[in-house]
Design an enzyme around this catalytic site. Structure first.
Site, PDB file in Angstrom:
ATOM      1  N   PHE A 114      -0.554  -6.217  -2.384  1.00 10.92           N
ATOM      2  CA  PHE A 114      -0.533  -4.888  -2.976  1.00 10.92           C
ATOM      3  C   PHE A 114      -1.892  -4.216  -2.818  1.00 10.92           C
ATOM      4  O   PHE A 114      -2.934  -4.852  -3.034  1.00 10.92           O
ATOM      5  CB  PHE A 114      -0.262  -4.961  -4.485  1.00 10.92           C
ATOM      6  CG  PHE A 114       1.025  -5.603  -4.887  1.00 10.92           C
ATOM      7  CD1 PHE A 114       2.153  -4.835  -5.139  1.00 10.92           C
ATOM      8  CD2 PHE A 114       1.119  -6.987  -5.047  1.00 10.92           C
ATOM      9  CE1 PHE A 114       3.345  -5.426  -5.552  1.00 10.92           C
ATOM     10  CE2 PHE A 114       2.304  -7.587  -5.454  1.00 10.92           C
ATOM     11  CZ  PHE A 114       3.430  -6.802  -5.702  1.00 10.92           C
ATOM     12  N   ASP A 115      -1.889  -2.936  -2.475  1.00 11.75           N
ATOM     13  CA  ASP A 115      -3.066  -2.115  -2.685  1.00 11.75           C
ATOM     14  C   ASP A 115      -3.172  -1.884  -4.198  1.00 11.75           C
ATOM     15  O   ASP A 115      -2.219  -2.136  -4.941  1.00 11.75           O
ATOM     16  CB  ASP A 115      -2.892  -0.789  -1.928  1.00 11.75           C
ATOM     17  CG  ASP A 115      -4.064   0.154  -2.112  1.00 11.75           C
ATOM     18  OD1 ASP A 115      -5.208  -0.330  -2.268  1.00 11.75           O
ATOM     19  OD2 ASP A 115      -3.846   1.376  -2.116  1.00 11.75           O
ATOM     20  N   GLY A 116      -4.333  -1.394  -4.640  1.00  5.23           N
ATOM     21  CA  GLY A 116      -4.515  -1.179  -6.067  1.00  5.23           C
ATOM     22  C   GLY A 116      -4.145   0.223  -6.522  1.00  5.23           C
ATOM     23  O   GLY A 116      -3.064   0.462  -7.049  1.00  5.23           O
ATOM     24  N   PHE A 231       2.066  -3.471   0.432  1.00  3.61           N
ATOM     25  CA  PHE A 231       2.325  -2.141  -0.111  1.00  3.61           C
ATOM     26  C   PHE A 231       1.038  -1.330  -0.190  1.00  3.61           C
ATOM     27  O   PHE A 231       0.043  -1.798  -0.760  1.00  3.61           O
ATOM     28  CB  PHE A 231       2.903  -2.248  -1.531  1.00  3.61           C
ATOM     29  CG  PHE A 231       4.233  -2.931  -1.609  1.00  3.61           C
ATOM     30  CD1 PHE A 231       5.409  -2.254  -1.305  1.00  3.61           C
ATOM     31  CD2 PHE A 231       4.330  -4.261  -2.013  1.00  3.61           C
ATOM     32  CE1 PHE A 231       6.646  -2.883  -1.398  1.00  3.61           C
ATOM     33  CE2 PHE A 231       5.560  -4.894  -2.113  1.00  3.61           C
ATOM     34  CZ  PHE A 231       6.720  -4.204  -1.799  1.00  3.61           C
TER      35      PHE A 231
END
Length: 263
Positions: A114-116, A231
């Site tokens: 995941f991106d943040g 993502f």
């Protein structure tokens, strides 16, 4: 696109450890095709040996209205308009993109990255970057280090993965857990990483690996960790991942979409 073998391995392990518990991955095929196409779809699924039992064929209408009824935790599609519709309905969703190269992915451990900002978290901090610049962003994050970020569109999906992971931990299977999660962010650990980690802690969530890249390209890191899906809310990160063979999914949420559309 998504590695169903890894999902099926997780389900098999859960069934082995918890034979009376039905909390496992459940895949629903959603299509706006007409029901007459169903036989062909069933034959294709059986041909490839896929464990997909539930279909939703809407005869030309958008299937998004059925997502809540199916208790959908994550909706994936190659149709960006449907994904946008799902995001606006409050459902975790992303547009899938195939990789430009073939990489080998694990069949025995589901790896999700995941991106943040604007993915796990809100786009609050990205708004400051876009509108006021990096210096103001660093100052803002340090001042608000102990204030948790608001949740983003995929926070609930990370939470769902964490619940399944804890089932393995409860059986002393932490080291052999078939699910592994990654945070891959352009943030710098020293200047803006603490708020991210403290936010996850405040939510009671764990992430297995956190990679702070301080603006460096994400593609080489993704090739190293080889997540089954990554993502991100920014298309240039998606495109960079694609070029190197990583499977990526675009989350159309937050201020980055305004800049992407204007470009």
């Amino acid at each position: 696109i998504f590695n169903l073998q890894a999902l099926e391995h997780v389900n098999a392990r859960l069934l082995e450890l918890y034979p009376d518990d039905e909390e496992r991955f459940d895949i629903v095929l959603m299509t706006n095709n007409h029901a007459q196409v169903g036989v062909r779809l069933i034959n294709s699924i059986n041909h490839y040996g896929l464990s997909i039992e539930r279909f939703c064929m809407t005869g030309g209408k958008s299937p998004i209205g059925y997502l809540t009824a199916y208790l959908t935790n994550l909706y994936l599609s190659a149709d960006s308009e449907k994904v946008q519709e799902a995001i606006e309905a409050g459902i975790a969703s992303a547009t899938m993109f195939t990789a430009n190269k073939d990489l080998a992915y694990s069949d025995t451990q589901l790896r999700v990255a995941f991106d943040g900002d604007a993915v796990l978290f809100s786009d609050e901090s990205e708004q400051i970057v876009k509108e006021q610049g990096l210096d103001r962003f660093f100052e803002h994050e340090q001042l608000n280090e102990n204030k948790p970020l608001a949740q983003g569109p995929l926070k609930g999906f990370l939470e769902d993965l964490g619940k399944l992971q804890k089932k393995f931990y409860a059986k002393n299977e932490r080291l052999n857990c078939p699910i592994r999660t990654f945070l891959v962010t352009a943030r710098s650990a020293a200047s803006s990483g603490a708020r991210v980690l403290k936010t996850l802690r405040s939510w009671g969530l764990e992430i297995d690996e956190a990679l702070f890249l301080a603006g460096a390209p994400k593609g080489p890191i993704l090739v190293k960790i080889r997540p089954h899906i990554f993502f991100d809310d920014q298309m240039f990160h998606i495109e960079g991942a694609q070029k190197l063979g990583a499977i990526a999914a675009h989350v159309p949420y937050g201020i980055a979409q305004k800049y992407h559309k204007s470009a």
